[in-house]
Design an enzyme around this catalytic site. Structure first.
Site, PDB file in Angstrom:
ATOM      1  N   ASP A  63       0.837  -1.208   0.000  1.00 34.34           N
ATOM      2  CA  ASP A  63       0.000   0.000   0.000  1.00 34.34           C
ATOM      3  C   ASP A  63       0.864   1.247   0.000  1.00 34.34           C
ATOM      4  O   ASP A  63       2.040   1.198   0.275  1.00 34.34           O
ATOM      5  CB  ASP A  63      -0.764   0.165   1.311  1.00 34.34           C
TER       6      ASP A  63
ATOM      7  N   MET B  83      -7.369   7.900  10.426  1.00 36.98           N
ATOM      8  CA  MET B  83      -8.015   8.467   9.234  1.00 36.98           C
ATOM      9  C   MET B  83      -8.937   9.643   9.598  1.00 36.98           C
ATOM     10  O   MET B  83     -10.053   9.759   9.090  1.00 36.98           O
ATOM     11  CB  MET B  83      -8.838   7.386   8.500  1.00 36.98           C
TER      12      MET B  83
ATOM     13  N   LYS C  34      -3.585   2.290  -1.105  1.00 35.45           N
ATOM     14  CA  LYS C  34      -4.820   3.011  -1.306  1.00 35.45           C
ATOM     15  C   LYS C  34      -4.656   4.408  -0.728  1.00 35.45           C
ATOM     16  O   LYS C  34      -4.068   4.561   0.317  1.00 35.45           O
ATOM     17  CB  LYS C  34      -5.962   2.363  -0.518  1.00 35.45           C
TER      18      LYS C  34
HETATM   19  N1  SAH Z   1      -3.272  -0.754   9.703  1.00 33.30           N
HETATM   20  C1  SAH Z   1      -2.775   0.563   9.994  1.00 33.30           C
HETATM   21  C2  SAH Z   1      -3.841   1.607   9.846  1.00 33.30           C
HETATM   22  C3  SAH Z   1      -4.344   1.751   8.439  1.00 33.30           C
HETATM   23  S1  SAH Z   1      -5.541   3.013   8.303  1.00 33.30           S
HETATM   24  C4  SAH Z   1      -2.184   0.570  11.399  1.00 33.30           C
HETATM   25  O1  SAH Z   1      -2.331  -0.399  12.153  1.00 33.30           O
HETATM   26  O2  SAH Z   1      -1.537   1.552  11.745  1.00 33.30           O
HETATM   27  C5  SAH Z   1      -4.579   4.364   7.783  1.00 33.30           C
HETATM   28  C6  SAH Z   1      -4.441   5.379   8.907  1.00 33.30           C
HETATM   29  O3  SAH Z   1      -3.449   4.963   9.822  1.00 33.30           O
HETATM   30  C7  SAH Z   1      -3.973   6.742   8.450  1.00 33.30           C
HETATM   31  O4  SAH Z   1      -5.042   7.497   7.935  1.00 33.30           O
HETATM   32  C8  SAH Z   1      -3.483   7.316   9.752  1.00 33.30           C
HETATM   33  O5  SAH Z   1      -4.545   7.727  10.555  1.00 33.30           O
HETATM   34  C9  SAH Z   1      -2.865   6.101  10.421  1.00 33.30           C
HETATM   35  N2  SAH Z   1      -1.405   6.041  10.230  1.00 33.30           N
HETATM   36  C10 SAH Z   1      -0.712   5.037   9.687  1.00 33.30           C
HETATM   37  N3  SAH Z   1       0.599   5.283   9.708  1.00 33.30           N
HETATM   38  C11 SAH Z   1       0.746   6.486  10.295  1.00 33.30           C
HETATM   39  C12 SAH Z   1       1.870   7.288  10.623  1.00 33.30           C
HETATM   40  N4  SAH Z   1       3.108   6.918  10.336  1.00 33.30           N
HETATM   41  N5  SAH Z   1       1.652   8.476  11.230  1.00 33.30           N
HETATM   42  C13 SAH Z   1       0.400   8.870  11.519  1.00 33.30           C
HETATM   43  N6  SAH Z   1      -0.682   8.143  11.235  1.00 33.30           N
HETATM   44  C14 SAH Z   1      -0.526   6.969  10.631  1.00 33.30           C
END
Ligand code: SAH
Length: 459
Positions: free
Chosen positions: A250, A385, A272
């Site tokens: 992704d 998100m 995505k």
């Molecule tokens: N599976 C992922 C989440 C996917 S949804 C997890 O466990 O982290 C995608 C959201 O994750 C983004 O919109 C944001 O809110 C958050 N996110 C993922 N990586 C991030 C990062 N490095 N810094 C801040 N937010 C992050």
């Protein structure tokens, strides 16, 4: 890459070495390990060099360098302490396009020497691109400690079977798996234990009983890549990343992490981004099934943890139905990564006894959350998100009873070098965010624990 790494055959070839001191001696020893024929040009040379180059395969000229010295040589090393002379040699070499190394003057070099772990014929070369030879040497000494000394012999042993295996197993992927089984299995262990004959007959047996179908059984690894910092990967994630034939990743997977997957693996970007899905969810799941059915080991690499807002469950549901073997490797979710790197503990004896993860993803300009629950005090709320919906979320939390002065933080690109933290209150943060150029991905943390950031920020 600033340099192209390659291994150059100098066995029996003429290599010009200009200089006769200790530095030249070191280079001469190194070149002789690779069986070069040396042509040494120096006004004088140290006695060790004299001994070293006694063999008539080498040529020694005790006189000043002249430009014609570079004729018919395949490599040039300038190891003098005369800067002008070094410059001249480099220019001469460039004119004839002969690779040249000027010791300690990286700008004049068209190639540089790496630090080497030598388990000949197995070689591991480390380079800092001329920036810090000491760093390269330190790394080399670390590598020395975990590459068994018998690996040279193992390489020779495997080389002996190469043609045989190629003739018997046509498919490239099946062949690769065969080799991996040999190297990771008892055959290699036998060889390393000095039992060469037993190792040989075991490989023969494996080759005889080779069953292509069994070897080409595909599988899927659903792996969490963590929030961005490659150091936060798990050991298992790394192992599977280096094993997979195909990688589906992704947007959230950082380039540094993607670079740690197998070099020759096929890499497919499947999205995505908000409203910019490169591939629909259903298509991704079907692709996983198709690839695994064709015998590939497929890595589905996802940001954070695959089971936290990652739709990982949906993807493996189809695999389960199709009876394709899979495994799930947890990753550090954004909430853990961002809170740690921002110095915001998600729970705290004095401020928060629970933590809730929610998604702020909007549908029809609304995000439908259980607001009454989220406004409970002594609770931290982490919103994934939530950048677009931030004003709406703050408004709803206040409306449902959470104090407008409740601290809230938005962490941009957490755990990466671009991490940035915006802190405010439910009332003030939306305006702060609006006034700044905030980059996705972002994570929001609401609750009293956010105030600890001031004291605990360590990044
Ligand atoms: N599976 C992922 C989440 C996917 S949804 C997890 O466990 O982290 C995608 C959201 O994750 C983004 O919109 C944001 O809110 C958050 N996110 C993922 N990586 C991030 C990062 N490095 N810094 C801040 N937010 C992050």
């Amino acid at each position: 890459m600033d340099y192209l790494p390659l291994f150059y055959k100098v066995d029996g070839r003429r290599v010009l070495l200009v200089g006769g001191g200790q530095v030249a001696l070191r280079k001469a020893k190194f070149l002789l390990r690779a069986h070069a024929k040396l042509k040494l040009v120096a006004v004088e040379m140290c006695s060790e060099l004299e001994v070293l180059l006694k063999d008539e395969a080498h040529e020694v000229f005790l006189r000043p360098y002249q430009s014609s010295d570079i004729n018919k040589v395949s490599l040039i090393i300038a190891a003098t302490n005369d800067l002008e002379l070094n410059q001249l040699i480099a220019e001469d070499a460039d004119k004839l396009n002969i690779p040249v190394n000027v010791v300690d003057q990286p700008k004049l070099c068209s190639f540089i020497f790496p630090a080497v772990v030598d388990r000949s014929p197995l070689l591991v070369a480390v380079s800092s691109g001329g920036n810090s030879p000491v760093l390269a040497r330190l790394l080399r000494s670390r590598l020395e400690t975990f590459i068994p000394s018998g690996y040279g012999a193992l390489a020779v042993f495997l080389g002996g079977f190469r043609d045989k295996v190629k003739n018997k197993i046509n498919s490239f992927s099946a062949r690769m798996r065969f080799w991996e089984n040999v190297i990771n299995g008892p055959a290699a262990e036998l060889l390393l234990a000095g039992k060469a004959e037993q190792a040989e007959s075991l490989v023969e047996t494996m080759l005889k009983g080779f069953d292509k179908e069994a070897f080409l059984q595909g599988e899927v690894y659903l792996v969490g890549a963590g929030p961005g910092d490659p150091d936060l990967l798990t050991f298992r994630a790394l192992r599977l990343m280096q094993q997979a034939d195909v990688v589906l990743y992704d947007r959230l997977v950082s380039p540094e992490i993607l670079n740690m997957t197998r070099q020759d693996a096929e890499k497919i970007h499947v999205g995505k981004q908000r409203e910019k899905h490169t591939m629909e969810q259903g298509e991704i799941s079907s692709l996983l099934v198709t690839l695994a059915k064709s015998g590939k080991r497929v890595l589905r690499l996802k940001g954070g943890d695959p089971f936290i807002f990652g739709r990982g469950g949906e993807e493996i549901e189809q695999l389960a139905v199709a009876k394709i073997p899979f495994q799930v490797v947890p990753g550090i979710t954004a909430a853990s990564g961002c809170s740690s790197y921002a110095g915001i503990p998600l729970t705290h004896r004095d401020y928060a006894q629970s933590v809730t993860f929610v998604t702020g993803h909007m549908k029809n300009n609304q995000c439908d959350l259980d607001w009454d629950n989220l406004v409970q005090v002594s609770q931290t709320v982490v919103i994934y998100m939530g950048l677009i919906s931030l004003p709406f979320i703050c408004e709803q939390l206040i409306k449902h009873g959470r104090a407008s002065v409740t601290p809230i933080a938005l962490i941009q690109q957490g755990t990466t070098p671009k991490q940035k933290i915006y802190v405010g209150t439910l009332e003030s943060l939306p305006d702060i965010i609006q006034a700044n150029d905030v980059q996705a991905p972002t994570l929001i943390i609401v609750g009293e624990v956010v105030a600890l950031h001031e004291k605990l920020a360590w990044q």
